[in-house]
Write an enzyme that holds these catalytic residues in place. Structure first.
Site, PDB file in Angstrom:
ATOM      1  N   THR A 138       2.731   8.715   7.222  1.00 46.88           N
ATOM      2  CA  THR A 138       3.633   9.377   8.172  1.00 46.88           C
ATOM      3  C   THR A 138       3.333  10.861   8.370  1.00 46.88           C
ATOM      4  O   THR A 138       3.762  11.453   9.349  1.00 46.88           O
ATOM      5  CB  THR A 138       5.108   9.229   7.736  1.00 46.88           C
ATOM      6  OG1 THR A 138       5.249   9.798   6.428  1.00 46.88           O
ATOM      7  CG2 THR A 138       5.553   7.790   7.748  1.00 46.88           C
ATOM      8  N   ASP A 139       2.589  11.475   7.430  1.00 46.67           N
ATOM      9  CA  ASP A 139       2.413  12.934   7.496  1.00 46.67           C
ATOM     10  C   ASP A 139       1.774  13.413   8.797  1.00 46.67           C
ATOM     11  O   ASP A 139       2.225  14.395   9.397  1.00 46.67           O
ATOM     12  CB  ASP A 139       1.557  13.422   6.317  1.00 46.67           C
ATOM     13  CG  ASP A 139       2.329  13.436   5.010  1.00 46.67           C
ATOM     14  OD1 ASP A 139       3.497  13.019   5.011  1.00 46.67           O
ATOM     15  OD2 ASP A 139       1.756  13.863   3.997  1.00 46.67           O
ATOM     16  N   SER A 142      -2.740  10.202   5.182  1.00 49.19           N
ATOM     17  CA  SER A 142      -3.099  10.802   6.472  1.00 49.19           C
ATOM     18  C   SER A 142      -3.240  12.316   6.401  1.00 49.19           C
ATOM     19  O   SER A 142      -3.755  12.936   7.324  1.00 49.19           O
ATOM     20  CB  SER A 142      -2.083  10.408   7.545  1.00 49.19           C
ATOM     21  OG  SER A 142      -0.824  10.959   7.270  1.00 49.19           O
ATOM     22  N   THR A 148       2.166   5.613   2.950  1.00 45.66           N
ATOM     23  CA  THR A 148       3.276   5.090   2.145  1.00 45.66           C
ATOM     24  C   THR A 148       3.576   3.635   2.471  1.00 45.66           C
ATOM     25  O   THR A 148       3.998   2.867   1.611  1.00 45.66           O
ATOM     26  CB  THR A 148       4.526   5.965   2.384  1.00 45.66           C
ATOM     27  OG1 THR A 148       4.241   7.268   1.902  1.00 45.66           O
ATOM     28  CG2 THR A 148       5.744   5.420   1.676  1.00 45.66           C
TER      29      THR A 148
HETATM   30  N1  GLU Z   1       0.319  10.649   1.839  1.00 47.12           N
HETATM   31  C1  GLU Z   1       1.160  10.030   2.785  1.00 47.12           C
HETATM   32  C2  GLU Z   1       0.517  10.025   4.181  1.00 47.12           C
HETATM   33  O1  GLU Z   1      -0.392   9.300   4.318  1.00 47.12           O
HETATM   34  C3  GLU Z   1       2.543  10.347   2.638  1.00 47.12           C
HETATM   35  C4  GLU Z   1       3.500  10.096   3.718  1.00 47.12           C
HETATM   36  C5  GLU Z   1       3.832   8.713   4.164  1.00 47.12           C
HETATM   37  O2  GLU Z   1       2.997   7.885   4.497  1.00 47.12           O
HETATM   38  O3  GLU Z   1       5.053   8.486   4.302  1.00 47.12           O
HETATM   39  O4  GLU Z   1       0.817  10.667   5.127  1.00 47.12           O
END
Ligand code: GLU
Length: 331
Positions: A95-96, A62, A15
């Site tokens: 963040t995931d 992620s 994100t």
């Molecule tokens: N798809 C994202 C990730 O890479 C969503 C979450 C984020 O980065 O806040 O984990």
């Protein structure tokens, strides 16, 4: 000592690299589209903190990161840290699963230099995005002498967390990250302030070195619920070398799967009792007779962190269950 630290910022997507169609677009936006250079170009003040060099290592969410991604990130960060001209690394990340990659680095890097993993809950294009301030804080922490020898750190929402403990505990709010024992400190006006230190072994004190690693074991997680039965469990775990069972409460195991997990342990699959609560310890030989069954317990590690730790522990103690259990109490 240099006037300004030399920091390498490595981009991997998420994100923090996302873009929405409007500023009101805070949850449904395109993820992993901005390069690390584009993200930093919108943050002119950051050059006062450090001399920056950038690398785009990956560009993906992620939730897609597998063991190969972990090894690739670890090897690259390790390589960069070996350069005498580099004082620290910032890794931008979705963040995931940020907490898993950060913990992997925390246990496998052999350097005292600061490594800070950072993400954002809202893309740079959104109202009240946390992307710029989180990244600014991460660079400030990586560039500061007081951040050395702390293991891998995670900066989010003005807080500095140890990679061992931090978890994403909310799906969309800005204050998504927390640690069960609290953060190590804060970022205040571009300066880290530490109040606590992690006590469990990490980085140079562990037995694992990322540079030597070529493969990690397949470890699966099964999420427990009331009366989970053997068929459901079998569907979510096949061909695995080890199984983290995210049990209810204190790692409780429903009657319908006790025999199956005992058999799995007898057949050489490591079975580890964890708790789906995300907090507290799972007591060995408490809810279940782990000694009799040949099972392990996680101590206080949540299932997703236990998976990382077990994959590493299996590198050095493949079939030695005593040594695997000891790893959970040491790290
Ligand atoms: N798809 C994202 C990730 O890479 C969503 C979450 C984020 O980065 O806040 O984990």
């Amino acid at each position: 000592m240099r006037d300004k630290a030399n920091i390498v910022v490595i981009g991997t997507g998420g994100t923090i690299a996302g873009r929405g169609e409007t500023s009101a677009n805070t949850s449904a936006y395109a993820c992993s589209v901005l390069t690390i250079d584009e993200i930093l170009a919108a943050m002119p003040d950051v050059s006062s903190l450090a001399n920056l060099r950038t690398e785009q290592l990956l560009q993906t969410g992620s939730e897609n990161f597998d063991n190969e991604h972990l090894l690739k990130i670890g090897r690259r960060v390790s390589h960069v840290l070996k350069d005498d001209e580099v004082d620290g690394v910032v890794l931008t990340h979705g963040t995931d699963t940020l907490e898993e990659t950060a913990y992997f680095l925390h246990l496998t890097l052999k350097s005292l230099k600061p490594v800070v993993v950072v993400g954002a809950m809202r893309p740079p294009s959104a109202m009240s995005s946390d992307a710029a301030l989180n990244l600014y804080g991460a660079i400030a922490v990586a560039a500061h002498r007081s951040s050395w020898a702390r293991g891998t750190l995670v900066v989010a929402n003005d807080e500095i967390h140890t990679a061992r403990d931090v978890m994403k505990r909310h799906s969309f709010k800005l204050e998504a990250f927390c640690s069960p024992y609290g953060p190590l400190g804060y970022v205040v006006e571009g300066q880290p302030r530490f109040y606590r230190l992690p006590l469990r072994d990490h980085t140079v004190a562990t037995q694992w070195t990322i540079d030597d690693m070529t493969e990690l074991a397949k470890v699966d997680i099964v999420f427990g619920y009331g009366a989970l039965d053997g068929a459901a469990m079998a569907a979510s775990s096949s061909n695995t070398q080890a199984l983290i069972y995210a049990g209810t409460g204190n790692g409780n195991v429903s009657q319908g799967i006790v025999a199956r997990l005992v058999e799995a342990a007898r057949n050489g699959v490591h079975v580890v009792r964890a708790s789906r609560t995300g907090n507290g310890v799972v007591v060995r030989n408490g809810a279940q007779p782990d000694d009799d069954y040949g099972w392990l317990v996680v101590d206080d590690q949540p299932p997703q962190k236990a998976r990382i730790l077990l994959m590493l522990a299996m590198l050095s103690a493949q079939d030695d269950r005593g040594a695997l259990q000891a790893a959970f109490y040491r790290y």
